[in-house]
Design a protein around this motif. Sequence first.
Motif, PDB file in Angstrom:
ATOM      1  N   THR A   1      45.878  -4.135  -2.037  1.00  0.00           N
ATOM      2  CA  THR A   1      47.075  -4.264  -2.859  1.00  0.00           C
ATOM      3  C   THR A   1      48.257  -4.056  -1.941  1.00  0.00           C
ATOM      4  N   SER A   2      49.184  -5.019  -1.928  1.00  0.00           N
ATOM      5  CA  SER A   2      50.253  -4.953  -0.936  1.00  0.00           C
ATOM      6  C   SER A   2      51.499  -5.657  -1.451  1.00  0.00           C
ATOM      7  N   SER A   3      52.646  -5.185  -0.982  1.00  0.00           N
ATOM      8  CA  SER A   3      53.924  -5.841  -1.262  1.00  0.00           C
ATOM      9  C   SER A   3      54.821  -5.645  -0.050  1.00  0.00           C
ATOM     10  N   PRO A   4      55.787  -6.541   0.158  1.00  0.00           N
ATOM     11  CA  PRO A   4      56.590  -6.477   1.390  1.00  0.00           C
ATOM     12  C   PRO A   4      57.647  -5.394   1.347  1.00  0.00           C
ATOM     13  N   LYS A   5      57.950  -4.849   2.527  1.00  0.00           N
ATOM     14  CA  LYS A   5      58.992  -3.829   2.639  1.00  0.00           C
ATOM     15  C   LYS A   5      60.376  -4.455   2.663  1.00  0.00           C
ATOM     16  N   TYR A   6      60.516  -5.593   3.368  1.00  0.00           N
ATOM     17  CA  TYR A   6      61.833  -6.215   3.519  1.00  0.00           C
ATOM     18  C   TYR A   6      61.872  -7.558   2.800  1.00  0.00           C
ATOM     19  N   PRO A   7      62.980  -7.857   2.102  1.00  0.00           N
ATOM     20  CA  PRO A   7      63.020  -9.066   1.254  1.00  0.00           C
ATOM     21  C   PRO A   7      63.270 -10.368   1.982  1.00  0.00           C
ATOM     22  N   ILE A   8      63.768 -10.314   3.220  1.00  0.00           N
ATOM     23  CA  ILE A   8      64.052 -11.550   3.966  1.00  0.00           C
ATOM     24  C   ILE A   8      63.083 -11.633   5.134  1.00  0.00           C
ATOM     25  N   ARG A   9      62.249 -12.682   5.126  1.00  0.00           N
ATOM     26  CA  ARG A   9      61.223 -12.830   6.173  1.00  0.00           C
ATOM     27  C   ARG A   9      61.076 -14.324   6.486  1.00  0.00           C
ATOM     28  N   GLY A  10      61.604 -14.742   7.609  1.00  0.00           N
ATOM     29  CA  GLY A  10      61.505 -16.166   7.884  1.00  0.00           C
ATOM     30  C   GLY A  10      61.851 -16.531   9.312  1.00  0.00           C
ATOM     31  N   HIS A  11      61.898 -17.852   9.551  1.00  0.00           N
ATOM     32  CA  HIS A  11      62.100 -18.371  10.904  1.00  0.00           C
ATOM     33  C   HIS A  11      62.898 -19.667  10.858  1.00  0.00           C
ATOM     34  N   GLN A  12      63.659 -19.885  11.902  1.00  0.00           N
ATOM     35  CA  GLN A  12      64.474 -21.085  12.024  1.00  0.00           C
ATOM     36  C   GLN A  12      63.629 -22.222  12.596  1.00  0.00           C
TER      37      GLN A  12
ATOM     38  N   PRO B   1      67.122 -12.381  14.980  1.00  0.00           N
ATOM     39  CA  PRO B   1      66.632 -11.969  16.301  1.00  0.00           C
ATOM     40  C   PRO B   1      66.237 -13.159  17.164  1.00  0.00           C
ATOM     41  N   ASP B   2      66.651 -13.111  18.403  1.00  0.00           N
ATOM     42  CA  ASP B   2      66.256 -14.134  19.373  1.00  0.00           C
ATOM     43  C   ASP B   2      64.865 -13.770  19.897  1.00  0.00           C
ATOM     44  N   ILE B   3      63.847 -14.410  19.332  1.00  0.00           N
ATOM     45  CA  ILE B   3      62.476 -14.167  19.770  1.00  0.00           C
ATOM     46  C   ILE B   3      62.001 -15.255  20.716  1.00  0.00           C
ATOM     47  N   THR B   4      62.885 -16.185  21.054  1.00  0.00           N
ATOM     48  CA  THR B   4      62.463 -17.401  21.745  1.00  0.00           C
ATOM     49  C   THR B   4      62.805 -17.421  23.227  1.00  0.00           C
ATOM     50  N   HIS B   5      63.811 -16.612  23.644  1.00  0.00           N
ATOM     51  CA  HIS B   5      64.281 -16.654  25.027  1.00  0.00           C
ATOM     52  C   HIS B   5      63.863 -15.410  25.804  1.00  0.00           C
ATOM     53  N   ASN B   6      63.661 -15.605  27.097  1.00  0.00           N
ATOM     54  CA  ASN B   6      63.222 -14.529  27.983  1.00  0.00           C
ATOM     55  C   ASN B   6      64.366 -13.834  28.700  1.00  0.00           C
ATOM     56  N   LEU B   7      65.435 -14.568  28.953  1.00  0.00           N
ATOM     57  CA  LEU B   7      66.577 -14.042  29.705  1.00  0.00           C
ATOM     58  C   LEU B   7      67.844 -14.689  29.175  1.00  0.00           C
ATOM     59  N   SER B   8      68.992 -14.150  29.587  1.00  0.00           N
ATOM     60  CA  SER B   8      70.277 -14.626  29.062  1.00  0.00           C
ATOM     61  C   SER B   8      70.199 -14.724  27.545  1.00  0.00           C
TER      62      SER B   8
ATOM     63  N   ASN C   1      55.178 -14.626  18.594  1.00  0.00           N
ATOM     64  CA  ASN C   1      56.251 -13.711  18.204  1.00  0.00           C
ATOM     65  C   ASN C   1      56.651 -13.890  16.745  1.00  0.00           C
ATOM     66  N   LYS C   2      56.610 -15.122  16.258  1.00  0.00           N
ATOM     67  CA  LYS C   2      56.942 -15.368  14.848  1.00  0.00           C
ATOM     68  C   LYS C   2      56.027 -14.582  13.922  1.00  0.00           C
ATOM     69  N   PHE C   3      54.749 -14.619  14.202  1.00  0.00           N
ATOM     70  CA  PHE C   3      53.792 -13.963  13.312  1.00  0.00           C
ATOM     71  C   PHE C   3      53.864 -12.441  13.433  1.00  0.00           C
ATOM     72  N   ILE C   4      54.207 -11.945  14.616  1.00  0.00           N
ATOM     73  CA  ILE C   4      54.436 -10.506  14.762  1.00  0.00           C
ATOM     74  C   ILE C   4      55.616 -10.080  13.895  1.00  0.00           C
ATOM     75  N   TRP C   5      56.721 -10.828  13.967  1.00  0.00           N
ATOM     76  CA  TRP C   5      57.911 -10.465  13.186  1.00  0.00           C
ATOM     77  C   TRP C   5      57.631 -10.522  11.685  1.00  0.00           C
ATOM     78  N   THR C   6      56.927 -11.555  11.246  1.00  0.00           N
ATOM     79  CA  THR C   6      56.638 -11.666   9.817  1.00  0.00           C
ATOM     80  C   THR C   6      55.800 -10.489   9.347  1.00  0.00           C
ATOM     81  N   ASP C   7      54.799 -10.129  10.111  1.00  0.00           N
ATOM     82  CA  ASP C   7      53.945  -8.999   9.744  1.00  0.00           C
ATOM     83  C   ASP C   7      54.724  -7.688   9.736  1.00  0.00           C
TER      84      ASP C   7
END
Length: 807
Positions: A151-162, A363-370, A424-430
Amino acid sequence: MLLRHLLITTIFLVSGLSYGQNFNFSGAVIVPFGESERIPTYAKILKEELESRINSTFPIKQKEEAASPIILLTQYDAIQSLPKKWKKRLKDVEAMPGEGFKVVIDDTFSPPMAIIIGKDDRGLLFGIGHLLRKMDWSENHLLLNKGIEKTSSPKYPIRGHQLGYRPKTNAYDAFSVDRFDQYIRELALFGANSIEIMPPRTDDDFTSPHMTIPAIDMIGEQSRIADELDLDVWMWYPNMAEDYEDPKTRTIELTQRKDVFASIPRLDHLFVPGGDPGDLEPDVLFHWLEEVATVLHRFHPTAKIWVSPQVFRPTKAWFDQFFFHVNQKYDWFGGVVFGPWVKIPLPELRQLTDSSIPIRRYPDITHNLSSQYPIPEWDLAMAMTLGRESINPRPKDQKTIHNSLAHFANGSISYSEGTNDDVNKFIWTDQEWNPETKVLETLRDYSRFFFGPKWVDAATNGFLAQEENLRGRLLYNSSVSQALAQWQAMEEKADNKLMANFRFQMGLIRAYFDAYIQQKLLFETQQEQKAINVLQGSEKIGSLKSIEKATRILTEPASDPYLAQLKQRSLELADALYQSIGAQLTIESHGAASGRGNFIDNLEVPLNDSPWLLANLKAIQKVPEEKLREDKIKQLLNRTNPGPGGFYDNFGMGKSWNRVVKTKIWSQDPGGLYGPRESFGVGLKGQEWVHEIQAVGFGGTATPLAWMNQITTLYDTPLLIKYEELNPEKAYKIKIAYTGRFRSKMKLSTDDGHLIHDFIQTGAKPLYEFELSQSSYADGDLVLHWTCGEGERGVQVAEIWIIPKPD
């Protein structure tokens, strides 16, 4: 029967999910029950996902079949309407929060029954996702066990990706409608409740040679897909015109927006960045957004507009105006977005914003630097080759980044430029669903869902190893060879279907690429040292002969067949990724946008100082006198030598960071808004490292590698570096290399208030020398203090010499 039961039990144990008896649901009947119009869609998704994995049919029926296991899909409000024999099994089900679910494995009767109950439409979809992620399956079996009950429900109401359909992305622009349909579905099955799309006009080209349909049509399809799943649709919409105070400009821009808003069936939120691109003064921005809201609500009456205080050169006056408007709580206003190039740390942003106004992270989960969250203290060789936008699983880092700031916001929609950040997307969603979720659990779910139960441990460990490849000095990093061995072992056993799986291909290519770069770095480091050894003996064999010999060493290509194999496999996998999802890892072969994921183009980037050495050796060869040539060779070899009793630091080297004064550790400040972080690039054009600045004193045109990365603080955050054990009785001068992407005005003083230099505009030249006041290190300690003026990008320092002056 006993043998079959033992076999099924063994399979389940291997997956690590055994909690008692296992039940074979192969060929189960899917029974959707309820009045929601989306339940049939969700039943179809479950059927398709099961049948894509298991060699069995899973028919959708409106009632049970006596001989078949049942997977019942329903909602909490429909429980009382269930047939009596099913309803009594759910008599103890308690009410759940929105988007929550309950999964039950009922073995009261034979055949067994799996029941997925959603609080609402989304809750049911997320419950289906939970079953699909946790189930044990093979080509011939679907096994369920009470261990997956939850039985589970989300902690945060906004969960998504661009998911921007534009050329700048490294794969999305090649996606078909069906590919987006599947990708969005997969995100939802892991708990995402939002996607963010982009209009056809952004800070990018209108079209791409990879696009399968026009952008205006694709965003309509993305919106439709999300709506069918009941996901919120956001749109990132920058202001691209030059003058929004001009009525003609506003009329043209509003017409464009009207066409875009009319083309999409669902739009819940519009996100307009304050800058990057589209810098506007807040008074102009909010007046303009009020006009946009009028057009927006003609097509999407309940949609809200969100804004971010993103601005490259911020001032206090700009922020004062911005938060004045934010806190007016206009009817059309949705909330504030915290993303890249927001100067104000999120805790302070929360304090400046009325508590009733939601904040969304970007959050910028896509870039390594700059980027917003660069890889900390990264090896220069990895930075120069993987670059800004490589395939970059960083599961542990992403969890840390998420959890350090999550409680100040209402959730997140990530900034993504393609599939390179897929893990990284799936880590953030979880983490948005439950910040207590362990990285290991998410990676196991990811591996089980996308590859299969038998790959869970190997793939999970493989992804964790690839993150370790990014940590510390590459030359000595044993994780690189371990990661390659793990992925090669999987590759050897993989069937054609797995080898065509783009997520598996991404894991493989990083394993081969990292191993190649490490071996290449080893070869080129030895190569440079051999050349230096020759030059150090130039007085014995003559300067011209030593230059000739050193040049030959530095230009000798690697002949190791192992290196060639690693490189060839990297190229093959790049082609495979282009075929599977249109991933563009090279410019020439795959049509990548420069600097946008084409890290395979960097396979041959020099990893030693040979360009700088060769350029200067060529210049020294032209010097007519032997004595002068010898002197210049000595200068070349002693470039970093501060002399006896002096100090030298290269802030691309980890040990130099020990001098940096920090107020917070990385996990408390992963974005570097309170303190220093690392940056890269003397001058960067796409993924090519451009040597812009002449090497001072030698006549060459290349720069030393040390100028390629810097210690950096953002905006007006001070940089403090402390030297100890100076001799108070000696006089010193300081030499500094100011390099980096920023061209900021910087001032340097000491902790006792002594001004070393007033504000200077960096970028005109790399090296500066100044006298040090002996009073500033009277106790033997010297604390250097850099600051920038208001509106500047930040401080960047590459090298420091503290040089004793002759007595």
